[in-house]
Design a protein around this motif. Structure first.
Motif, mmCIF file in Angstrom:
data_model
loop_
_atom_site.group_PDB
_atom_site.id
_atom_site.type_symbol
_atom_site.label_atom_id
_atom_site.label_comp_id
_atom_site.label_asym_id
_atom_site.label_seq_id
_atom_site.Cartn_x
_atom_site.Cartn_y
_atom_site.Cartn_z
ATOM 1 N N ALA A 273 9.326 -5.393 10.909
ATOM 2 C CA ALA A 273 8.294 -5.792 9.953
ATOM 3 C C ALA A 273 6.965 -6.024 10.671
ATOM 4 C CB ALA A 273 8.730 -7.047 9.196
ATOM 5 N N ALA A 274 7.006 -6.657 11.836
ATOM 6 C CA ALA A 274 5.772 -6.889 12.600
ATOM 7 C C ALA A 274 5.164 -5.561 13.053
ATOM 8 C CB ALA A 274 6.061 -7.788 13.805
ATOM 9 N N GLU B 170 5.462 -2.679 11.551
ATOM 10 C CA GLU B 170 4.908 -2.027 10.355
ATOM 11 C C GLU B 170 3.580 -2.665 9.960
ATOM 12 O OE1 GLU B 170 4.474 0.641 7.193
ATOM 13 O OE2 GLU B 170 5.637 0.726 9.043
ATOM 14 N N ARG B 171 3.490 -3.994 10.053
ATOM 15 C CA ARG B 171 2.232 -4.681 9.760
ATOM 16 C C ARG B 171 1.143 -4.193 10.707
ATOM 17 N NH1 ARG B 171 -2.108 -6.593 11.309
ATOM 18 N NH2 ARG B 171 -2.956 -8.505 10.504
ATOM 19 N N ARG C 102 0.068 -0.586 9.853
ATOM 20 C CA ARG C 102 -0.753 -0.483 8.645
ATOM 21 C C ARG C 102 -2.145 -1.083 8.812
ATOM 22 N NH1 ARG C 102 2.929 -1.729 3.314
ATOM 23 N NH2 ARG C 102 4.517 -0.166 3.732
ATOM 24 N N TYR C 103 -2.234 -2.242 9.485
ATOM 25 C CA TYR C 103 -3.483 -2.998 9.467
ATOM 26 C C TYR C 103 -4.102 -3.241 10.841
ATOM 27 C CZ TYR C 103 -1.560 -4.009 4.864
ATOM 28 O OH TYR C 103 -1.013 -3.896 3.611
ATOM 29 N N CYS D 154 -4.432 -5.007 14.689
ATOM 30 C CA CYS D 154 -4.355 -6.416 15.090
ATOM 31 C C CYS D 154 -5.740 -7.006 15.362
ATOM 32 C CB CYS D 154 -3.435 -6.591 16.296
ATOM 33 S SG CYS D 154 -3.971 -5.733 17.767
ATOM 34 N N ASP E 64 -0.785 -13.023 6.582
ATOM 35 C CA ASP E 64 -0.621 -13.442 7.980
ATOM 36 C C ASP E 64 -0.674 -14.960 8.068
ATOM 37 O OD1 ASP E 64 -0.547 -10.826 8.800
ATOM 38 O OD2 ASP E 64 -2.544 -10.807 9.692
#
Length: 174
Positions: free
Chosen positions: A117-118, A120-121, A124-125, A127, A134
């Motif tokens: 999940a981290a 994928e985050r 997508r976005y 850091c 978040d």
């Protein structure tokens, strides 16, 4: 900065990672969990490898136990469970493992899901900045040492109330 669970959480046996055992247990696929736990490992001694080979070729837990070193191990507990409960009673054999060890397999699966999940985050976005959802601690909470539960809860409440954009700007130094 995203936090990942480290490789130690997933075990050293690449053919039978702990999160895969956890997934099999969660699906109630006990034969698969047994296959993974009794799979050969690169750390096995010659006796352990032969005991595993004997078991998988004959399903004879007693013969495999005769070859297995006498020290406590997951393989020994499982094979003793199969010997005592019958080779078809895999759940009883798995129940011989300590509860904290069985829980560890499920925790490894949770960690694997978190890491994915981290990732994928980040895919997508990126850091560079925080996005809605978040959890970001204000810089003053981090500077003073460990954050308290109240500080974390306050940040989570601000995010839930739509304050994520302001926190993202603050976290980015804006």
């Amino acid at each position: 900065f995203p936090n990942y669970f480290g490789l130690q959480r997933f075990g050293a046996n690449v053919d039978a990672a702990t999160h895969e055992v956890g997934a099999a247990l969660l699906r109630a696929d006990y034969p698969q969990a047994l296959r993974l736990l009794l799979a050969p490992s690169q750390d096995d001694s010659a006796e352990e490898l032969e005991a595993r080979r004997i078991f998988w070729s004959t399903q004879d837990a007693v013969a495999a136990l005769r070859l297995l070193p006498r020290r406590p191990s997951v393989a020994r507990q499982l094979l003793e469970g199969l010997r005592d409960s019958g080779s078809s009673n895999v759940l009883a054999a798995l129940s011989r493992l300590p509860k904290n060890l069985r829980s560890m397999y499920l925790h490894a699966l949770q960690s694997w899901v978190w890491n994915h999940a981290a990732s994928e985050r980040l895919r997508r976005y990126g850091c560079e900045a925080a996005v809605e959802g978040d959890l970001v601690l204000p810089p003053d909470a981090v500077a003073g040492g460990a954050a308290t539960g109240a500080e974390i809860e306050a940040v989570a409440c601000e995010l839930d109330a739509g304050g994520g954009a302001a926190l993202a700007e603050e976290a980015a130094g804006g």
